[in-house]
Design a protein around this motif. Structure first.
Motif, mmCIF file in Angstrom:
data_model
loop_
_atom_site.group_PDB
_atom_site.id
_atom_site.type_symbol
_atom_site.label_atom_id
_atom_site.label_comp_id
_atom_site.label_asym_id
_atom_site.label_seq_id
_atom_site.Cartn_x
_atom_site.Cartn_y
_atom_site.Cartn_z
ATOM 1 N N LYS A 277 0.824 -1.214 0.000
ATOM 2 C CA LYS A 277 0.000 0.000 0.000
ATOM 3 C C LYS A 277 0.855 1.260 0.000
ATOM 4 O O LYS A 277 0.412 2.309 -0.475
ATOM 5 N N ASP A 278 2.059 1.173 0.551
ATOM 6 C CA ASP A 278 2.965 2.319 0.542
ATOM 7 C C ASP A 278 3.760 2.411 -0.756
ATOM 8 O O ASP A 278 4.272 3.477 -1.083
ATOM 9 N N MET A 279 3.879 1.303 -1.471
ATOM 10 C CA MET A 279 4.627 1.338 -2.726
ATOM 11 C C MET A 279 3.760 1.652 -3.930
ATOM 12 O O MET A 279 4.240 2.199 -4.929
ATOM 13 N N VAL A 280 2.477 1.338 -3.849
ATOM 14 C CA VAL A 280 1.567 1.606 -4.963
ATOM 15 C C VAL A 280 1.543 3.082 -5.374
ATOM 16 O O VAL A 280 1.532 3.388 -6.568
ATOM 17 N N PRO A 281 1.541 4.055 -4.430
ATOM 18 C CA PRO A 281 1.541 5.456 -4.864
ATOM 19 C C PRO A 281 2.730 5.826 -5.755
ATOM 20 O O PRO A 281 2.611 6.683 -6.638
ATOM 21 N N LEU A 282 3.885 5.191 -5.538
ATOM 22 C CA LEU A 282 5.042 5.448 -6.387
ATOM 23 C C LEU A 282 4.790 4.927 -7.793
ATOM 24 O O LEU A 282 5.096 5.597 -8.790
ATOM 25 N N VAL A 283 4.218 3.741 -7.880
ATOM 26 C CA VAL A 283 3.902 3.153 -9.182
ATOM 27 C C VAL A 283 2.855 3.992 -9.909
ATOM 28 O O VAL A 283 2.991 4.287 -11.107
ATOM 29 N N LYS A 284 1.822 4.396 -9.203
ATOM 30 C CA LYS A 284 0.773 5.200 -9.829
ATOM 31 C C LYS A 284 1.303 6.547 -10.302
ATOM 32 O O LYS A 284 0.883 7.069 -11.347
ATOM 33 N N ALA A 285 2.228 7.134 -9.547
ATOM 34 C CA ALA A 285 2.800 8.415 -9.956
ATOM 35 C C ALA A 285 3.517 8.273 -11.296
ATOM 36 O O ALA A 285 3.394 9.130 -12.176
ATOM 37 N N VAL A 286 4.260 7.176 -11.458
ATOM 38 C CA VAL A 286 4.952 6.949 -12.736
ATOM 39 C C VAL A 286 3.937 6.661 -13.838
ATOM 40 O O VAL A 286 4.078 7.148 -14.964
ATOM 41 N N GLU A 287 2.913 5.898 -13.537
ATOM 42 C CA GLU A 287 1.857 5.644 -14.530
ATOM 43 C C GLU A 287 1.226 6.950 -15.000
ATOM 44 O O GLU A 287 0.820 7.078 -16.164
ATOM 45 N N ASN A 288 1.182 7.950 -14.119
ATOM 46 C CA ASN A 288 0.568 9.237 -14.446
ATOM 47 C C ASN A 288 1.548 10.256 -15.010
ATOM 48 O O ASN A 288 1.210 11.425 -15.154
ATOM 49 N N GLY A 289 2.786 9.822 -15.312
ATOM 50 C CA GLY A 289 3.704 10.707 -16.019
ATOM 51 C C GLY A 289 4.956 11.137 -15.295
ATOM 52 O O GLY A 289 5.836 11.768 -15.886
ATOM 53 N N VAL A 290 5.068 10.849 -13.997
ATOM 54 C CA VAL A 290 6.295 11.176 -13.270
ATOM 55 C C VAL A 290 7.399 10.223 -13.732
ATOM 56 O O VAL A 290 7.164 9.035 -13.924
ATOM 57 N N ASP A 291 8.597 10.740 -13.925
ATOM 58 C CA ASP A 291 9.709 9.895 -14.370
ATOM 59 C C ASP A 291 10.441 9.231 -13.204
ATOM 60 O O ASP A 291 10.841 8.073 -13.308
ATOM 61 N N ILE A 292 10.650 9.982 -12.122
ATOM 62 C CA ILE A 292 11.302 9.429 -10.931
ATOM 63 C C ILE A 292 10.426 9.771 -9.733
ATOM 64 O O ILE A 292 10.294 10.948 -9.370
ATOM 65 N N ALA A 293 9.821 8.751 -9.145
ATOM 66 C CA ALA A 293 8.936 8.948 -7.997
ATOM 67 C C ALA A 293 9.697 8.566 -6.732
ATOM 68 O O ALA A 293 10.092 7.410 -6.556
ATOM 69 N N LEU A 294 9.915 9.550 -5.862
ATOM 70 C CA LEU A 294 10.739 9.365 -4.675
ATOM 71 C C LEU A 294 9.903 9.210 -3.412
ATOM 72 O O LEU A 294 8.795 9.750 -3.307
ATOM 73 N N GLU B 113 12.923 22.337 -3.463
ATOM 74 C CA GLU B 113 11.629 21.868 -2.960
ATOM 75 C C GLU B 113 11.641 20.366 -2.686
ATOM 76 O O GLU B 113 10.777 19.859 -1.946
ATOM 77 N N LEU B 114 12.614 19.640 -3.248
ATOM 78 C CA LEU B 114 12.736 18.212 -2.951
ATOM 79 C C LEU B 114 13.277 17.968 -1.546
ATOM 80 O O LEU B 114 13.170 16.867 -1.015
ATOM 81 N N LYS B 115 13.892 19.004 -0.972
ATOM 82 C CA LYS B 115 14.487 18.914 0.366
ATOM 83 C C LYS B 115 15.440 17.713 0.417
ATOM 84 O O LYS B 115 16.395 17.667 -0.321
ATOM 85 N N GLY B 116 15.159 16.738 1.283
ATOM 86 C CA GLY B 116 16.067 15.600 1.404
ATOM 87 C C GLY B 116 15.597 14.353 0.678
ATOM 88 O O GLY B 116 16.158 13.277 0.871
ATOM 89 N N ALA B 117 14.565 14.479 -0.166
ATOM 90 C CA ALA B 117 14.092 13.318 -0.919
ATOM 91 C C ALA B 117 15.175 12.884 -1.895
ATOM 92 O O ALA B 117 15.762 13.703 -2.591
ATOM 93 N N SER B 118 15.419 11.580 -1.942
ATOM 94 C CA SER B 118 16.608 11.130 -2.659
ATOM 95 C C SER B 118 16.468 9.702 -3.159
ATOM 96 O O SER B 118 15.785 8.878 -2.545
ATOM 97 N N MET B 119 17.156 9.413 -4.264
ATOM 98 C CA MET B 119 17.236 8.044 -4.758
ATOM 99 C C MET B 119 18.110 7.174 -3.859
ATOM 100 O O MET B 119 18.179 5.962 -4.054
ATOM 101 N N THR B 120 18.761 7.784 -2.891
ATOM 102 C CA THR B 120 19.497 7.005 -1.892
ATOM 103 C C THR B 120 18.540 6.223 -1.003
ATOM 104 O O THR B 120 18.897 5.178 -0.462
ATOM 105 N N VAL C 260 11.029 14.725 -11.731
ATOM 106 C CA VAL C 260 11.424 14.089 -10.476
ATOM 107 C C VAL C 260 10.584 14.673 -9.353
ATOM 108 O O VAL C 260 10.587 15.894 -9.143
ATOM 109 N N ARG C 261 9.881 13.820 -8.634
ATOM 110 C CA ARG C 261 9.004 14.314 -7.564
ATOM 111 C C ARG C 261 9.062 13.409 -6.337
ATOM 112 O O ARG C 261 9.228 12.195 -6.450
#
Length: 273
Positions: free
Chosen positions: A123-140, A170-177, A213-214
């Motif tokens: 349930k916490d990972m689905v929003p990342l998948v949906k964001a990419v389905e809706n056009g986001v390239d990198i969902a953090l 505006e991404l603050k500390g959001a990271s692919m790390t 990237v969001r």
């Protein structure tokens, strides 16, 4: 999960070894997955089954790729028994290199990354998948780390500093790390799977190349990391990860300008050159 600079360097020097995959049943028809979930694993027998079950639940058409590197406790066999595609490497490569290898093998139009030692609800990972389905390239993951202290952890500072340098404060500390995060196929091709071995560098490449990237959803992965650091008597990875951010900044400066596209304002450097 082990993260190794030596593993990264060894992987860069050579192409990864061949992978062992679970065979398809005779007569079955392969269907291209929509989502590929990549999970690096080093001796995660205790958690891997739960992680894989959550991974398969993120989309009705999902493949799970487990990169079992340096694993000796049977984690890979458990993953196979649950239907995951398992890539075996005898040495520990580090989870960033594992993600890079898994991404290269992924068939899905969306690639989701998580780790084998942290159970995250689908349930916490689905929003990342949906964001990419809706056009986001990198969902953090919008997890920022602990920022309400007088002495802030070096990795947290590095994440914020890099996003500021990339003109994305505006991404603050959001990271692919941080896991989990998801990439579109477009993002994977623009960045190159090899850059995923250094996540902050991959983020810099993606932003520099105009990807969307969001930070899309908050998942508190810090709790598990805090427990691990207490057991180890500190954070042995701090210097390594800060170094990854410095590598990302070096790439960005080389790709843009000596000040990373920042203006000199009133300075006239040419006079003293």
């Amino acid at each position: 999960m082990l993260k190794s600079r030596a593993g990264k360097q060894a992987w860069r020097r050579r192409s990864p070894a061949g992978a062992v995959r679970k065979a398809q049943p005779p007569g079955s028809v392969a269907v291209a997955p929509v989502v590929s979930v990549v999970i690096p694993v080093v001796n995660e027998r205790r958690t891997i089954a739960q992680v894989i079950r959550q991974a398969f639940a993120v989309h009705r058409n999902t493949e799970v790729i487990v990169v079992a590197n340096g694993t000796t406790d049977g984690s890979g066999k458990i993953a196979e028994s649950l239907g995951a595609r398992v890539l075996y490497y005898p040495e520990p490569l580090g989870h960033d290199v594992g993600r890079s290898i898994g991404a290269k093998e992924a068939k899905g139009s969306i690639v989701l990354f998580t780790d084998g030692d942290i159970v995250i609800s689908f349930k916490d990972m689905v929003p990342l998948v949906k964001a990419v389905e809706n056009g986001v390239d990198i969902a953090l993951n919008s997890y920022l780390g602990p920022v309400d202290k007088m002495s802030v952890h070096g990795v947290v500072l590095a994440k914020h500093a890099l996003n500021i340098a990339l003109s994305r404060p505006e991404l603050k500390g959001a990271s692919m790390t941080a896991i989990p995060h998801a990439l579109s196929r477009k993002a994977l091709e623009a960045i190159g799977h090899e850059h995923l071995a250094v996540p902050p560098k991959a983020q810099a490449v993606g932003i520099c190349r105009g990807l969307d990237v969001r930070a899309v959803h908050y998942i508190d992965v810090g709790r598990t990391n805090r427990i691990r650091r207490r057991r180890q008597g500190g954070d042995p990875l701090e210097g390594l990860i800060v170094g990854d951010h410095l590598e990302a900044l070096e790439w960005y400066v080389r790709a843009t300008s000596e000040r990373g596209k920042k203006p000199d304002l009133t300075r006239v450097r040419e006079i003293v050159r």
